[in-house]
Design an enzyme around this catalytic site. Structure first.
Site, PDB file in Angstrom:
ATOM      1  N   TYR A   1      -7.408  -9.413   6.595  1.00 39.91           N
ATOM      2  CA  TYR A   1      -8.467  -8.727   5.878  1.00 39.91           C
ATOM      3  C   TYR A   1      -9.672  -9.664   5.739  1.00 39.91           C
ATOM      4  CZ  TYR A   1      -4.692  -5.440   5.236  1.00 39.91           C
ATOM      5  OH  TYR A   1      -3.664  -4.568   5.481  1.00 39.91           O
TER       6      TYR A   1
ATOM      7  N   ARG B   1       9.556  -4.872   0.950  1.00 41.29           N
ATOM      8  CA  ARG B   1      10.359  -3.730   1.402  1.00 41.29           C
ATOM      9  C   ARG B   1      11.700  -3.635   0.680  1.00 41.29           C
ATOM     10  NH1 ARG B   1       7.512  -5.490   5.844  1.00 41.29           N
ATOM     11  NH2 ARG B   1       6.349  -3.869   6.975  1.00 41.29           N
TER      12      ARG B   1
ATOM     13  N   CYS C   1       0.830  -1.204   0.000  1.00 46.40           N
ATOM     14  CA  CYS C   1       0.000   0.000   0.000  1.00 46.40           C
ATOM     15  C   CYS C   1       0.862   1.251   0.000  1.00 46.40           C
ATOM     16  CB  CYS C   1      -0.917   0.004   1.210  1.00 46.40           C
ATOM     17  SG  CYS C   1      -2.228  -1.225   1.132  1.00 46.40           S
TER      18      CYS C   1
ATOM     19  N   ARG D   1      -3.673 -14.957  -2.265  1.00 52.74           N
ATOM     20  CA  ARG D   1      -2.709 -14.664  -1.193  1.00 52.74           C
ATOM     21  C   ARG D   1      -3.266 -15.201   0.115  1.00 52.74           C
ATOM     22  NH1 ARG D   1       1.251  -9.777   0.843  1.00 52.74           N
ATOM     23  NH2 ARG D   1       2.900 -11.172   0.156  1.00 52.74           N
TER      24      ARG D   1
ATOM     25  N   GLN E   1      -4.039  -6.861  -6.979  1.00 50.97           N
ATOM     26  CA  GLN E   1      -4.533  -7.562  -5.799  1.00 50.97           C
ATOM     27  C   GLN E   1      -5.902  -6.998  -5.432  1.00 50.97           C
ATOM     28  OE1 GLN E   1      -3.265  -7.115  -1.426  1.00 50.97           O
ATOM     29  NE2 GLN E   1      -2.036  -8.859  -2.120  1.00 50.97           N
TER      30      GLN E   1
ATOM     31  N   LEU F   1      11.228 -11.224   4.215  1.00 52.88           N
ATOM     32  CA  LEU F   1      12.646 -10.995   4.492  1.00 52.88           C
ATOM     33  C   LEU F   1      13.554 -11.742   3.517  1.00 52.88           C
ATOM     34  CD1 LEU F   1      12.839 -10.854   8.392  1.00 52.88           C
ATOM     35  CD2 LEU F   1      12.751  -8.970   6.756  1.00 52.88           C
TER      36      LEU F   1
END
Length: 368
Positions: free
Chosen positions: A188, A337, A25, A236, A104, A314
């Site tokens: 969600y 990230r 997001c 997902r 998505q 990660l």
């Protein structure tokens, strides 16, 4: 030997490599008015940079199927024509760079109405504040003490949301997307139905595994009916709520065993790949992240359910990503990230591993 840079075929698509960008997001759309939920120049620049960087598949941030389905008022949406038209500019550019465009499809459920992370720490908004609304969920249980109590969904409204997912998928196709991903993770709405931690219903949408998965399967069926047979649909999943993994925590939640069982069912309904994450449905679940800590869940689905998977969590170094693919733990890696830190991660990985990714013609040496 399969490597990060081997093309990956899915139905009629061939994704140029196994380096994919996960949905993240950006909280950068307008919250109301005619341009609410519409992609902006920020979204174009953000996604376009990763395409020129050599990413094989880019999945947009969680894109709401309705205004009430947004996580924050500043999220993208795909509930109207204005949004479709704006997305076409983005998907057209991604494809021009050889990148596959994915979207998505999301409904936040009880986790709706948060402020942007850089404003007041991303606090929960209340339904009486501007740009907010009363969230909904399978049960009238708030996510945390700071969030609003959601309205428990009636059977009729559940059916309506299923149709919102289908209508959003049809618009996504018009907008030029080739992959649709159903958001069933991270606490969600679909995840809220799946987990006994958040689903306390006693009707046909709660209780047993069959009841708790009924809504998810209805969404999958509705999306698959309107999505072309020659294009893939992803799902997902949060493979676990991280309750069963803690022997000191006796609360009941969604488990890795449940995920394998659901994966077997999803395959029969036309889901092509599981995007495997974990957690975010139980705010105080005990999780100790470490490099690649979610990969074993993806590997288990791939091994036990025989289903293609993408691993996330990660994954930061090219050699690490390469090992995940070559050892058969996953079919692709999804970077989040790390892709924010380095839009050209795929290009760096190619250099380190002695491979190549497509280079924009504008970056080739100009004639002098």
């Amino acid at each position: 030997m399969t490597t990060l840079f081997t093309p990956y075929p899915l139905r009629s698509l061939t994704i140029p490599n196994r380096i994919w960008m996960a949905a993240m997001c950006q909280y950068s759309a307008l919250p109301d008015g005619e341009r609410a939920g519409v992609p902006t120049d920020w979204h174009f620049a953000h996604l376009a940079a990763r395409a020129t960087g050599g990413t094989g598949l880019i999945i947009t941030e969680g894109t709401a199927v309705s205004p009430q389905g947004r996580i924050s008022p500043y999220d993208l949406g795909i509930w109207n024509r204005t949004q479709v038209d704006a997305f076409r500019r983005i998907t057209g550019f991604l494809k021009s760079q050889g990148t596959v465009a994915g979207i998505q499809l999301t409904h936040a459920g009880r986790k709706a109405c948060t402020e942007r992370p850089w404003v007041d720490g991303g606090r929960w908004l209340t339904p009486d504040e501007p740009h907010c609304w009363t969230p909904v969920g399978p049960s009238a249980l708030p996510f945390s003490a700071a969030s609003a109590v959601p309205e428990e969904l009636s059977r009729e409204r559940i059916g309506g949301i299923v149709q919102e997912f289908a209508a959003a998928a049809e618009r996504a196709l018009e907008a030029g997307f080739d992959v649709a991903e159903i958001q069933g993770a991270h606490g969600y709405l679909i995840h809220q139905f799946l987990s006994p931690y958040s689903n306390h219903r006693t009707d046909e949408y709660g209780g047993s595994f069959k009841g708790r998965t009924r809504f998810a399967l209805a969404v999958v069926d509705a999306v698959r009916r309107v999505w072309p047979d020659d294009l893939p649909v992803f799902f997902r999943i949060s493979a676990t709520d991280w309750l069963a993994e803690n022997p000191e925590d006796h609360r009941e939640g969604w488990t890795a065993d449940d995920t394998v069982r659901l994966a077997e069912e999803l395959q029969t309904r036309g889901i092509d790949l599981m995007d495997v994450s974990t957690g975010a449905n139980v705010p105080d679940a005990k999780i100790v992240p470490s490099p690649g800590y979610q990969v074993p869940f993806a590997e288990r689905i791939r091994t036990e359910a025989g289903m293609p998977v993408a691993a996330v969590g990660l994954i930061t170094e090219p050699a690490q990503a390469q090992e995940i693919i070559t050892s058969g733990k996953a079919d692709a890696v999804l970077l989040a990230r790390e892709m924010l830190r380095d839009p050209y991660w795929a290009r760096r990985a190619a250099t380190e591993l002695g491979a190549a990714v497509a280079t924009p013609v504008q970056y080739n040496r100009a004639r002098r």
